[in-house]
Design a protein around this motif. Structure first.
Motif, PDB file in Angstrom:
ATOM      1  N   VAL A  24      45.901  60.128  35.452  1.00  0.00           N
ATOM      2  CA  VAL A  24      45.374  61.378  34.590  1.00  0.00           C
ATOM      3  C   VAL A  24      44.458  60.770  33.600  1.00  0.00           C
ATOM      4  O   VAL A  24      44.281  59.265  33.417  1.00  0.00           O
ATOM      5  CB  VAL A  24      46.750  61.655  33.763  1.00  0.00           C
ATOM      6  CG1 VAL A  24      47.859  62.331  34.898  1.00  0.00           C
ATOM      7  CG2 VAL A  24      47.404  60.595  33.142  1.00  0.00           C
ATOM      8  N   ARG A  78      48.184  73.581  40.594  1.00  0.00           N
ATOM      9  CA  ARG A  78      47.887  72.486  40.310  1.00  0.00           C
ATOM     10  C   ARG A  78      47.152  71.624  41.112  1.00  0.00           C
ATOM     11  O   ARG A  78      46.267  70.797  40.975  1.00  0.00           O
ATOM     12  CB  ARG A  78      48.823  71.345  39.555  1.00  0.00           C
ATOM     13  CG  ARG A  78      49.277  71.796  38.203  1.00  0.00           C
ATOM     14  CD  ARG A  78      50.085  70.825  37.565  1.00  0.00           C
ATOM     15  NE  ARG A  78      50.880  71.356  36.639  1.00  0.00           N
ATOM     16  CZ  ARG A  78      50.642  71.417  35.339  1.00  0.00           C
ATOM     17  NH1 ARG A  78      49.300  70.963  34.867  1.00  0.00           N
ATOM     18  NH2 ARG A  78      51.337  71.944  34.363  1.00  0.00           N
ATOM     19  N   TYR A  90      45.807  67.541  43.415  1.00  0.00           N
ATOM     20  CA  TYR A  90      46.201  66.858  42.335  1.00  0.00           C
ATOM     21  C   TYR A  90      46.529  65.332  43.127  1.00  0.00           C
ATOM     22  O   TYR A  90      46.702  65.291  44.378  1.00  0.00           O
ATOM     23  CB  TYR A  90      47.409  66.881  41.354  1.00  0.00           C
ATOM     24  CG  TYR A  90      48.659  67.207  42.075  1.00  0.00           C
ATOM     25  CD1 TYR A  90      49.364  66.188  42.420  1.00  0.00           C
ATOM     26  CD2 TYR A  90      48.915  68.512  42.476  1.00  0.00           C
ATOM     27  CE1 TYR A  90      50.706  66.399  42.857  1.00  0.00           C
ATOM     28  CE2 TYR A  90      50.090  68.416  43.154  1.00  0.00           C
ATOM     29  CZ  TYR A  90      51.015  67.584  43.590  1.00  0.00           C
ATOM     30  OH  TYR A  90      52.138  67.803  44.285  1.00  0.00           O
ATOM     31  N   GLN A 150      52.801  57.322  33.791  1.00  0.00           N
ATOM     32  CA  GLN A 150      51.619  57.932  34.550  1.00  0.00           C
ATOM     33  C   GLN A 150      50.588  56.662  34.471  1.00  0.00           C
ATOM     34  O   GLN A 150      50.859  55.640  33.743  1.00  0.00           O
ATOM     35  CB  GLN A 150      51.076  59.192  33.664  1.00  0.00           C
ATOM     36  CG  GLN A 150      51.891  60.287  33.643  1.00  0.00           C
ATOM     37  CD  GLN A 150      51.282  61.628  32.882  1.00  0.00           C
ATOM     38  OE1 GLN A 150      50.948  61.283  31.575  1.00  0.00           O
ATOM     39  NE2 GLN A 150      51.344  62.544  33.314  1.00  0.00           N
ATOM     40  N   LEU A 179      48.557  67.141  36.003  1.00  0.00           N
ATOM     41  CA  LEU A 179      48.409  66.326  37.164  1.00  0.00           C
ATOM     42  C   LEU A 179      47.034  66.278  37.597  1.00  0.00           C
ATOM     43  O   LEU A 179      46.656  65.574  38.284  1.00  0.00           O
ATOM     44  CB  LEU A 179      49.493  66.856  38.108  1.00  0.00           C
ATOM     45  CG  LEU A 179      50.983  66.644  37.772  1.00  0.00           C
ATOM     46  CD1 LEU A 179      51.830  67.308  38.890  1.00  0.00           C
ATOM     47  CD2 LEU A 179      51.287  65.430  37.432  1.00  0.00           C
ATOM     48  N   TYR A 217      53.917  73.486  41.764  1.00  0.00           N
ATOM     49  CA  TYR A 217      52.862  72.428  41.820  1.00  0.00           C
ATOM     50  C   TYR A 217      51.748  73.135  42.455  1.00  0.00           C
ATOM     51  O   TYR A 217      50.361  72.545  42.430  1.00  0.00           O
ATOM     52  CB  TYR A 217      53.322  71.396  42.607  1.00  0.00           C
ATOM     53  CG  TYR A 217      54.167  70.485  41.683  1.00  0.00           C
ATOM     54  CD1 TYR A 217      53.758  69.337  40.890  1.00  0.00           C
ATOM     55  CD2 TYR A 217      55.461  70.808  41.776  1.00  0.00           C
ATOM     56  CE1 TYR A 217      54.394  68.675  40.143  1.00  0.00           C
ATOM     57  CE2 TYR A 217      56.395  69.947  40.889  1.00  0.00           C
ATOM     58  CZ  TYR A 217      55.813  68.861  40.047  1.00  0.00           C
ATOM     59  OH  TYR A 217      56.836  67.964  39.618  1.00  0.00           O
ATOM     60  N   ASN A 232      51.121  59.373  38.881  1.00  0.00           N
ATOM     61  CA  ASN A 232      49.850  60.075  38.966  1.00  0.00           C
ATOM     62  C   ASN A 232      48.805  59.365  38.069  1.00  0.00           C
ATOM     63  O   ASN A 232      49.253  59.129  36.984  1.00  0.00           O
ATOM     64  CB  ASN A 232      50.309  61.537  38.244  1.00  0.00           C
ATOM     65  CG  ASN A 232      51.000  62.427  39.045  1.00  0.00           C
ATOM     66  OD1 ASN A 232      52.216  62.293  38.632  1.00  0.00           O
ATOM     67  ND2 ASN A 232      50.892  62.859  40.155  1.00  0.00           N
TER      68      ASN A 232
END
Length: 138
Positions: A100, A77, A80, A132, A107, A74, A98
């Protein structure tokens, strides 16, 4: 990507999510929705339950922006968002996920500056059924 730990009580949640449905467990006797899923109703102690489909709408109740150091998968990314969403149909139910830009987006796809407590969101599902959230009005 981390995989959810699926136990007997939560397995129906993930089966429905894989079909693109956001459902929550509810007591079949008193009607109280509950999350996380568990065998006994915390309100009336009944063991009878059912899975109710929701419209997937909610609002951002809280959020955090993790920064490195993180799990190696992670770190690239970061930053996030991780949001806690309060469901509109069941305000005592809060789900983590998350926010998005579109279903299955990375993410880090949403500019962190667009996050707001109280923002209205809608559940969407990535491949494999991972819930999500997207902004209702981008």
């Amino acid at each position: 990507m981390l995989e959810p730990v699926v136990d007997a009580d939560g397995a129906p949640f993930w089966r429905y999510a894989a079909r693109g449905e956001l459902r929550v467990q509810a007591c079949a006797d008193c009607g109280e929705p509950r999350f996380p899923p568990r065998p006994c109703c915390p309100q009336c102690q009944s063991f009878a339950s059912e899975w109710r489909r929701t419209d997937g709408r909610g609002r951002v109740w809280s959020y955090v922006l993790p920064h490195p150091p993180l799990l190696p998968e992670y770190a690239a990314r970061a930053p996030y968002n991780v949001v806690v969403v309060e469901l509109a149909e069941a305000p005592r139910i809060r789900l983590v996920g998350n926010l998005v830009t579109e279903p299955g987006a990375p993410l880090d796809s949403l500019d962190p500056g667009r996050l707001r407590i109280g923002a209205r969101v809608q559940a969407v599902f990535a491949a494999g059924g991972l819930p999500q959230w997207i902004l209702e009005r981008p």
